[in-house]
Design a protein around this motif. Structure first.
Motif, short mmCIF file in Angstrom:
data_model
loop_
_atom_site.label_atom_id
_atom_site.label_comp_id
_atom_site.label_asym_id
_atom_site.label_seq_id
_atom_site.Cartn_x
_atom_site.Cartn_y
_atom_site.Cartn_z
N ILE A 77 0.81 -1.22 0.00
CA ILE A 77 0.00 0.00 0.00
C ILE A 77 0.85 1.28 0.00
O ILE A 77 0.54 2.24 -0.70
N ASP A 78 1.96 1.29 0.74
CA ASP A 78 2.76 2.52 0.81
C ASP A 78 3.26 2.94 -0.56
O ASP A 78 3.26 4.11 -0.91
N VAL A 79 3.69 1.97 -1.36
CA VAL A 79 4.20 2.27 -2.69
C VAL A 79 3.06 2.68 -3.62
O VAL A 79 3.17 3.63 -4.39
N LEU A 80 1.95 1.97 -3.51
CA LEU A 80 0.80 2.31 -4.37
C LEU A 80 0.29 3.72 -4.08
O LEU A 80 -0.14 4.43 -4.98
N LEU A 81 0.38 4.11 -2.83
CA LEU A 81 -0.11 5.44 -2.46
C LEU A 81 0.68 6.56 -3.12
O LEU A 81 0.19 7.67 -3.30
N GLU A 82 1.94 6.24 -3.53
CA GLU A 82 2.73 7.25 -4.23
C GLU A 82 2.11 7.56 -5.59
O GLU A 82 2.35 8.60 -6.17
N GLU A 83 1.32 6.60 -6.11
CA GLU A 83 0.77 6.75 -7.46
C GLU A 83 -0.73 7.09 -7.45
O GLU A 83 -1.31 7.29 -8.50
N ALA A 84 -1.36 7.07 -6.29
CA ALA A 84 -2.82 7.22 -6.25
C ALA A 84 -3.22 8.46 -5.47
O ALA A 84 -2.58 8.82 -4.49
N ASP A 85 -4.30 9.10 -5.90
CA ASP A 85 -4.80 10.29 -5.18
C ASP A 85 -5.71 9.90 -4.02
O ASP A 85 -5.90 10.66 -3.09
N PHE A 86 -6.32 8.71 -4.13
CA PHE A 86 -7.19 8.26 -3.04
C PHE A 86 -7.35 6.73 -3.13
O PHE A 86 -6.99 6.13 -4.14
N VAL A 87 -7.89 6.17 -2.06
CA VAL A 87 -8.08 4.71 -1.99
C VAL A 87 -9.50 4.43 -1.54
O VAL A 87 -10.05 5.13 -0.70
N SER A 88 -10.11 3.40 -2.15
CA SER A 88 -11.38 2.92 -1.63
C SER A 88 -11.24 1.42 -1.40
O SER A 88 -10.87 0.68 -2.33
N ILE A 89 -11.48 1.00 -0.19
CA ILE A 89 -11.28 -0.42 0.13
C ILE A 89 -12.50 -1.22 -0.32
O ILE A 89 -13.62 -0.96 0.13
N GLY A 90 -12.28 -2.16 -1.23
CA GLY A 90 -13.35 -3.03 -1.70
C GLY A 90 -13.32 -4.29 -0.86
O GLY A 90 -12.73 -5.31 -1.24
N SER A 91 -13.96 -4.22 0.29
CA SER A 91 -13.81 -5.33 1.24
C SER A 91 -14.50 -6.60 0.77
O SER A 91 -14.11 -7.70 1.18
N ASN A 92 -15.50 -6.51 -0.11
CA ASN A 92 -16.16 -7.74 -0.58
C ASN A 92 -15.12 -8.64 -1.24
O ASN A 92 -15.06 -9.85 -0.99
N ARG A 111 -3.87 7.10 6.05
CA ARG A 111 -3.91 8.29 6.91
C ARG A 111 -2.50 8.88 7.08
O ARG A 111 -2.32 10.09 7.04
N ARG A 112 -1.51 7.99 7.25
CA ARG A 112 -0.11 8.46 7.35
C ARG A 112 0.30 9.25 6.12
O ARG A 112 0.97 10.27 6.19
N ALA A 113 -0.14 8.74 4.95
CA ALA A 113 0.26 9.38 3.69
C ALA A 113 -0.62 10.60 3.39
O ALA A 113 -0.40 11.29 2.40
N GLY A 114 -1.63 10.81 4.22
CA GLY A 114 -2.51 11.97 4.00
C GLY A 114 -3.40 11.81 2.78
O GLY A 114 -3.83 12.79 2.19
N LYS A 115 -3.69 10.55 2.39
CA LYS A 115 -4.55 10.32 1.22
C LYS A 115 -5.94 9.89 1.69
O LYS A 115 -6.07 9.05 2.60
N PRO A 116 -6.99 10.46 1.07
CA PRO A 116 -8.36 10.08 1.47
C PRO A 116 -8.59 8.58 1.32
O PRO A 116 -8.18 7.99 0.31
#
Ligand code: PEP
Ligand code: MG
Length: 421
Positions: free
Chosen positions: A279-294, A333-338
């Protein structure tokens, strides 16, 4: 299958029972979003049913009863009335803000499959749309809808969404959702096969048309709106980079043809364990994340969300699932991304309370559940939710956690316990 539920339209359906499927199968998700009780994985029952039999579909406990005795039926009628009364009473909170008991605001968004759902989201008090599953635009269409048609559909969805705020997910077919004119041959492992962006990448012209339609719908039209673009099933950082390059290509094409468009935040759905680990590396490339828990739960537990035989494993309250959710939310939250969560567990009181304890402040769910979650959050404080989380993370088994959370929700709100399962 999902398209059956989708085409039920306004017909009067009191309940759905299926032999196949699980709680997070798409047919069940659609049924729930239309307020239809649904039970899946009921082996054997259909064979007993005759014309004019009276059937109870208990979507809460997952039971199907054929011709119940008088007392049982009376008890169910009473439960049904209480259920409807409670939902009506909760829906009155639609104009109140969503805040916890200690004053922390949360965002409650809606999952939609069509424009009518967006209207329902507004009526239920959602503050925006957190997941527009665009595949239903395709499922209901005889062939691939072209860019113009998609553009119109997205504009319509934006206009119907609360606050004109929407997160549009690109086509997510394969796995549990098949479209006759797109996709491939039957696969041995469809959920682990050629689905979502894996399929879109191989249809670049179609994929670019969809992205362009979203960017055009995001063009400034003089009124406030917020449009976000989200990609399902992202597994690696290479994929995320490739997705970004698709967006750049779409933007270049629109600039060249002098077509108005808007710049949009680009995010990923976190549904694959590999993505959770990196996730930490992906967050460098993404503006936000939505967890698809299904999907995340089924992949993490290696237990097909559509297969009732393994539903005992496909449990979001499993300690392993909770640890992964906690870490992903903390990383965002650490990366400050929604970060949002848009799987079915956003709306189930037990999991919702724990997610709040993990620091999640944005939940996306079927419109009908927004008043329920608003009520629950209004009864929680950060300290209480964090204490619940700390307590369950010391437990070793899913049944211990489920039992404890059942008791806790009953204390927090006996009424809401009625709506949990
Ligand atoms: C999910 O996987 O949690 C999700 C929201 O997407 P879908 O149910 O459409 O796969
Ligand atoms: Mg998914």
């Amino acid at each position: 299958v999902p398209s059956h539920v989708f085409t039920l339209g306004d017909r009067d359906v009191a309940g759905i029972a299926t032999q196949a499927g699980g709680r997070t199968s798409h047919a069940a998700i659609l049924a729930r979003s239309r307020g239809i009780p649904a039970v899946s994985g009921v082996a054997g029952v259909p064979a007993q049913i005759k014309q004019n039999d009276l059937i109870v579909v208990d979507g809460r406990e997952g039971h199907v009863l054929v011709n119940p005795d008088y007392e049982t039926l009376a008890a169910y009628r009473k439960l049904q009335r209480e259920f409807v009364d409670l939902k009506d009473a909760l829906a009155e909170n639609r104009d109140q803000p969503a805040v916890s008991a200690d004053g922390e605001p949360v965002q409650l968004l809606a999952n939609i499959s069509c424009t009518a759902d967006a209207r329902a989201a507004a009526a239920m008090g959602a503050s925006g749309v957190g997941l527009y599953r665009t595949e239903y635009l395709f499922l209901a269409h005889p062939d691939v809808p072209d860019e113009e048609e998609q553009y119109r559909a997205y504009c319509e969805a934006i206009d119907a969404s609360p606050g004109r705020s929407i997160t549009i997910r690109t086509l997510d077919v394969g796995g549990g959702k098949q479209i006759a004119y797109i996709g491939g041959a039957r696969e041995a492992n469809p959920f682990m096969g050629w689905r979502s962006i894996r399929l879109s990448f191989e249809h670049p012209q179609f994929f670019l048309a969809q992205i362009r339609a979203v960017l055009r719908a995001a063009a400034d039209d003089g009124r406030p709106k917020q449009v976000r673009l989200m990609f399902p099933m992202v597994t690696t950082v290479e994929e995320m980079r490739k997705l970004r390059s698709f967006v750049h290509r779409a933007e270049r094409r629109l600039t060249e043809s002098r077509t108005p468009f808007g710049k949009v935040p680009v995010g990923l759905m976190l549904e694959v364990p590999a993505a959770a680990v990196s996730i930490d590396v992906l967050l460098e490339e993404a503006d936000f994340v939505s967890i698809g828990s299904n999907d995340l739960v089924q992949y993490l537990m290696a237990a097909d969300r559509d297969n009732p035989k393994v539903s005992g494993l496909c449990r979001p309250l499993s300690p392993a699932v909770l640890l992964v959710l906690r870490d992903v939310i903390a990383a965002c939250r650490r990366a400050g991304k929604p970060v949002t969560l848009c799987g079915e567990i956003a709306a189930a009181p037990k999991t919702c309370a724990l997610l709040f304890g993990m620091g999640l402040r944005c939940f996306s769910m079927s419109p009908a559940f927004v008043p329920i979650v608003k009520d629950l959050i209004g009864r929680l404080t950060r300290d209480k939710a964090e204490a619940l989380l700390r307590h369950v993370l010391k437990m070793r088994t899913v049944s211990q956690i489920a039992k404890y959370m059942d008791e806790q929700i009953r204390v927090i709100s006996p009424q809401l316990a009625l709506l949990d399962s």
